[in-house]
Design an enzyme around this catalytic site. Structure first.
Site, PDB file in Angstrom:
ATOM      1  N   GLY A 207       0.822  -1.197   0.000  1.00 15.57           N
ATOM      2  CA  GLY A 207       0.000   0.000   0.000  1.00 15.57           C
ATOM      3  C   GLY A 207       0.860   1.253   0.000  1.00 15.57           C
ATOM      4  O   GLY A 207       1.953   1.289  -0.577  1.00 15.57           O
ATOM      5  N   SER A 208       0.411   2.274   0.700  1.00 15.17           N
ATOM      6  CA  SER A 208       1.048   3.581   0.589  1.00 15.17           C
ATOM      7  C   SER A 208       2.408   3.697   1.256  1.00 15.17           C
ATOM      8  O   SER A 208       3.104   4.698   1.039  1.00 15.17           O
ATOM      9  CB  SER A 208       0.117   4.666   1.135  1.00 15.17           C
ATOM     10  OG  SER A 208      -1.008   4.805   0.282  1.00 15.17           O
TER      11      SER A 208
END
Length: 464
Positions: A207-208
């Protein structure tokens, strides 16, 4: 000799030759591997007649000791499941795992000069004793990491970015190595895999938190600077795939500092497409993706897809840590450590010293650089971006009073269940001594779930 007898003689002669070759192979060529194979319980039982070295933490807490029963020295683990995912076990029936397996030659007194001394002691009728291990683990931090993660499936890793020393590492679920005989069947049939060290073996979409790698690529190639302006409308199309911001947020006009602090997917998708698949793949590799972890404990290899397999839509997805990017929590801790340590990733290590039972140092780990993915200037810029994440962005729950913390949140969408919650961080931001990576499976957002865990571990590491 008639023909049937000759054939029978040749048949048995060939069998005899095959038997000799097999015995030669087993006794000469395969013997070292068979002897150290953790599944070879006969070798384990024989070595349990030797007094195995003890294992202690950096702060002197006993992790593995011996109890003598008859001619055997049986292993006991005073800390139970607190350290089992990486400490492992030494068991007469179930073999070895973890540090007990990897450092078996040292612990059983078979390596180098210790082996010669051990054999001499045997000739003199003395008990043969293995070497002791002093680890880099800080048990104060370890306990806090275990308590902070609680009974949530996931992992926590803490490093000293200056040396690569592992300060704490835990995962859940775990197992108690003192109760292997009682629980072995349940442990192996458990779908949650208590024997899996998620910190180094679990592979997850980052993810981020992967945006740290993408931001590094953008800054290093001068595709962006912190003041570069973008306009967000809430979504952007890339090769037929529509990228949306988490929660449907719309940010309007903003600079790259805000894009990183608020973790704006659309901006990173645009940056990723402008950089291209080759550049993203290159920087992922520079940070360690696709490489074996540089330590004897092994683990899974984090992966980034081949640049040639990425079309525009997939480039947009990997640019914010989705798609086919997979990472271990240790790998993401190493990514953060590059930022904390001026662009250098140190080789991680768990065993600091190998000692005789008299305390003489036989071997000591010397910190060394593994990779240098970015310049010191880029690391300083990324450090400022990560500080903004904790001061005013998605990671405010990692903030500590009186200490500047740098971090990055991640909320990785998965096919089933809630997103995985990620957070990577280091502190103090101006003179980093602790790097932490937290992964909690199917738990929600990184800022609300993983960041508070990291805050507690960092506080313990800094003595707050």
């Amino acid at each position: 000799m008639d023909r049937p007898l000759r054939r029978l003689f040749l048949f048995f002669a060939l069998l005899f030759v095959a038997l000799i070759l097999q015995l030669t192979y087993v006794q000469v060529w395969a013997a070292p591997d068979l002897k150290t194979n953790p599944a070879n319980t006969r070798a384990v039982a024989e070595q349990m007649k030797l007094e195995r070295g003890v294992i202690v933490s950096a702060d002197g807490v006993e992790l593995a000791v011996n109890r003598q029963e008859g001619e055997f020295f049986l292993r006991e683990y005073p800390q139970g499941d607190l350290v089992s995912p990486w400490l492992g076990y030494n068991h007469q029936r179930y073999g070895r795992a973890g540090v007990e397996r990897v450092y078996n030659e040292e612990l059983s007194g078979q390596s180098g000069l210790l082996g010669i001394t051990g054999y001499w002691n045997e000739l003199l009728g003395k008990t043969r004793r293995g070497a002791d291990l002093k680890l880099s683990i800080n048990m104060g931090m370890q306990r806090v990491a275990v308590e902070a993660l609680g009974q949530r499936k996931g992992a926590v890793v803490a490093l000293d970015p200056r040396t690569g020393a592992v300060l704490a590492m835990t995962t859940y679920p775990r197992y108690d190595p003192n109760r292997l005989a009682e629980l072995w069947s349940d442990i192996n049939s458990n779908d949650d895999k208590p024997l899996l060290n998620r910190a180094i073996q679990g592979l997850y979409p980052p993810g981020s938190v992967f945006k740290t790698v993408v931001a590094a690529a953008g800054l290093e190639t001068q595709a962006v600077v912190p003041e570069t302006t973008f306009v967000d409308t809430g979504s952007v199309a890339a090769g037929g795939f529509v990228v949306n911001n988490y929660g449907g947020n719309v940010y309007g006009e903003h600079d790259f500092t805000r894009a990183f602090a608020s973790s704006i997917n659309t901006t990173f998708a645009k940056l990723g497409v402008s950089l291209g698949a080759d550049t993203l793949a290159t920087y992922a590799s520079e940070f360690g993706f696709g490489k074996d972890l540089p330590w004897p404990l092994g683990g899974s290899k984090s992966s980034f897809p081949d640049a040639g397999d990425l079309d525009k839509a997939h480039v947009a997805q990997v640019a914010y840590g989705q798609g086919e990017v997979l990472a271990t929590p240790l790998q993401m801790a190493l990514v953060a450590s590059a930022v904390a340590n001026g662009g250098n990733i140190m080789r991680p290590y768990l065993v600091a010293q190998v000692l005789t039972y008299h305390g003489q140092v036989l071997d000591e780990t010397e910190p060394s650089v593994w990779l240098r993915p970015i310049s010191a200037e880029t690391a300083d810029t990324l450090r400022s971006l990560m500080v903004k994440v904790v001061e005013s962005g998605t990671g405010t729950q990692a903030a500590l009073s009186g200490v500047k913390v740098a971090g990055k949140t991640g909320t990785a969408e998965v096919a089933q269940g809630e997103p995985h919650a990620w957070f990577t961080a280091f502190a103090p931001a101006d003179d980093p001594r602790v790097v932490v990576a937290v992964l909690v499976e199917n738990a929600g957002t990184g800022g609300s779930v993983a960041a508070p865990i990291a805050r507690k571990v960092i506080a313990a590491g800094l003595g707050l």
